[in-house]
Structures are given as structure tokens and as C-alpha cells.
Design an enzyme around this catalytic site. Structure first.
Site, short mmCIF file in Angstrom:
data_model
loop_
_atom_site.label_atom_id
_atom_site.label_comp_id
_atom_site.label_asym_id
_atom_site.label_seq_id
_atom_site.Cartn_x
_atom_site.Cartn_y
_atom_site.Cartn_z
N PHE A 1 -10.31 -0.78 0.40
CA PHE A 1 -9.91 -1.68 1.50
C PHE A 1 -10.48 -3.07 1.25
CE2 PHE A 1 -9.94 -3.50 5.75
CZ PHE A 1 -8.65 -3.19 6.14
N VAL A 2 -9.59 -4.04 1.14
CA VAL A 2 -10.01 -5.42 0.82
C VAL A 2 -9.72 -6.37 1.99
CG1 VAL A 2 -9.77 -5.17 -1.67
CG2 VAL A 2 -7.79 -5.88 -0.33
N ASP B 1 0.87 -1.18 0.00
CA ASP B 1 0.00 0.00 0.00
C ASP B 1 0.91 1.24 0.00
OD1 ASP B 1 -2.12 1.74 0.22
OD2 ASP B 1 -2.63 1.23 2.28
P1 5GP Z 1 1.76 -0.23 3.86
O1 5GP Z 1 2.75 -0.26 4.99
O2 5GP Z 1 2.32 -0.63 2.51
O3 5GP Z 1 0.96 1.02 3.80
O4 5GP Z 1 0.64 -1.29 4.23
C1 5GP Z 1 0.88 -2.60 4.12
C2 5GP Z 1 0.12 -3.36 5.17
O5 5GP Z 1 -1.12 -2.73 5.50
C3 5GP Z 1 -0.20 -4.70 4.60
O6 5GP Z 1 0.75 -5.63 5.01
C4 5GP Z 1 -1.57 -4.98 5.16
O7 5GP Z 1 -1.43 -5.69 6.35
C5 5GP Z 1 -2.18 -3.64 5.44
N1 5GP Z 1 -3.11 -3.21 4.37
C6 5GP Z 1 -2.90 -2.28 3.42
N2 5GP Z 1 -3.97 -2.17 2.60
C7 5GP Z 1 -4.88 -3.06 3.06
C8 5GP Z 1 -6.21 -3.44 2.62
O8 5GP Z 1 -6.79 -2.96 1.64
N3 5GP Z 1 -6.82 -4.40 3.36
C9 5GP Z 1 -6.24 -4.98 4.46
N4 5GP Z 1 -6.96 -5.90 5.11
N5 5GP Z 1 -5.00 -4.66 4.89
C10 5GP Z 1 -4.33 -3.72 4.18
#
Ligand code: 5GP
Ligand code: MG
Length: 179
Positions: A152-153, A104
Site C-alpha cells: 500500500f503506497v 490494482d
Molecule cells: P482497483 O479498483 O484497481 O482495485 O483499485 C484502484 C483504486 O484503488 C485506485 O484508483 C486507488 O485509488 C486505490 N488504490 C489501489 N491500490 C492503492 C495503494 O496502494 N495506495 C493507495 N493510496 N490507493 C490505492
């Protein structure tokens, strides 16, 4: 549980086919005869993905577990990634493949990549099942399952408030359930 979703984004069968193809890409990249491969799944989100992926990889490998908590409690707003465990085992001089559920903002991955690099691995690559394009700054994944829109999934390991990880498809939650 089914009533909590507004739409299925990726069906189980479609995920299965993509994971199998991704495993072939990964196997082609790591020459089986030479690598000292260690897969480093980021828990808990990558639990289902990694368990499917490794059984499609005909390579000798070890596992090093990393447990990171991004969302404190029930929220879709990421906090700072907090390290709970790992990386476990000795990853010095190993070819490390980090596995995460979704890329993300990239904060989680950059944190984990730095932790792993600090331990002197031979190489570091990253595979993610999902990527929300255009959001991550300065972090890249070498292997990507699906690019998805910025929604958000849940399901297939991904949670909301630690729920829905066991749902076999990847789905969107009904908006009224999200705080
Ligand atoms: P980042 O640090 O890249 O922003 O986020 C990564 C982490 O956030 C992922 O490992 C995941 O656990 C969580 N995350 C990010 N987007 C989503 C989403 O759409 N759904 C869910 N369930 N978790 C997400
Ligand atoms: Mg995660």
C-alpha cells in the site's frame, strides 16, 4: 508527516522523469493533427499525476472529470467503486484517455471504462502511473508508469484516509498506522 513513512519507494525526480517519458509515448500515439482528445482523470488519486502529465503533452485536449470513491473512510481494503461525479462534458466521438493513479484489482478501471464506452467515444485508452502486476483481471492499461510490488503506497496524489496526497514522493506507510 515525514515520520509516518517507513520507506520512500519512488523519489519525486524519478517520478518526474517517468511522467515526461510517458507523455512522449502518449503524444506519439495520438497524432496531434487528427485527434479529438479528451483526458478523463479519475479523481481524487490522479490529481497530481494528471496535472504534471498534461503540461508535458503538446496536444490540444479537453478534460472530462470522473470522481470515484473506492475506499470508504480510513482503510486499505477497497470497497466497491462508487461514482460520485462524471464523466463530465460531452465525450461522444472523442478520443478518450482515462487516467488513474494505480491499477490494482482493476475494478475501478473496468467500471469507468464501461461508463465512458456507453457514451459513444471514438476511442478509449488508459494510462496509469502505477500498476500492481498480476492482480487485475480482464482490464489492461495502454500506458503504465511503474510496476510496483503489492504494497500500500501513498503520496503524489495517493491517499490513506484522504491524507498524504500532497507528499511529493511515493512512499510506504509505517505498518502500525495501517488498519
Ligand atoms: P482497483 O479498483 O484497481 O482495485 O483499485 C484502484 C483504486 O484503488 C485506485 O484508483 C486507488 O485509488 C486505490 N488504490 C489501489 N491500490 C492503492 C495503494 O496502494 N495506495 C493507495 N493510496 N490507493 C490505492
Ligand atoms: Mg483512485
Amino acid at each position: 508527516m515525514e515520520d509516518d513513512f517507513s520507506r520512500i519507494l519512488l523519489e519525486r525526480g524519478e517520478i518526474e522523469r517517468r511522467v515526461r517519458a510517458l507523455a512522449r509515448e502518449i503524444a506519439d500515439c495520438y497524432d496531434g493533427a487528427h485527434t479529438r482528445l479528451t483526458l478523463a482523470p479519475i479523481l481524487s488519486g490522479s490529481l497530481i499525476f494528471v496535472s504534471d502529465l498534461i503540461r508535458e503533452l503538446p496536444l490540444k485536449m479537453k478534460l472530462s472529470l470522473v470522481h470515484i470513491s473506492t475506499y470508504p473512510g480510513q482503510t486499505t481494503q477497497p470497497g466497491s467503486p462508487r461514482v460520485i461525479v462524471g464523466p463530465t462534458g460531452d465525450i461522444a466521438n472523442r478520443d478518450v484517455l482515462i487516467i488513474d493513479d494505480i491499477l490494482d484489482t482493476g475494478r475501478t478501471l473496468s467500471r469507468v471504462q464501461a461508463m465512458i464506452r456507453a457514451q459513444g467515444p471514438a476511442s478509449v485508452r488508459t494510462a496509469v502511473l502505477l500498476r500492481k502486476p498480476g492482480k487485475a483481471r480482464g482490464v489492461e492499461a495502454d500506458f503504465v508508469g511503474f510496476d510496483i510490488d503489492d504494497e500500500f503506497v501513498v503520496g503524489y496524489g495517493l491517499d490513506y484516509g484522504d491524507l498524504y496526497r500532497n507528499y511529493p514522493h511515493i512512499a510506504l506507510l509505517r505498518p502500525e498506522l495501517i488498519r
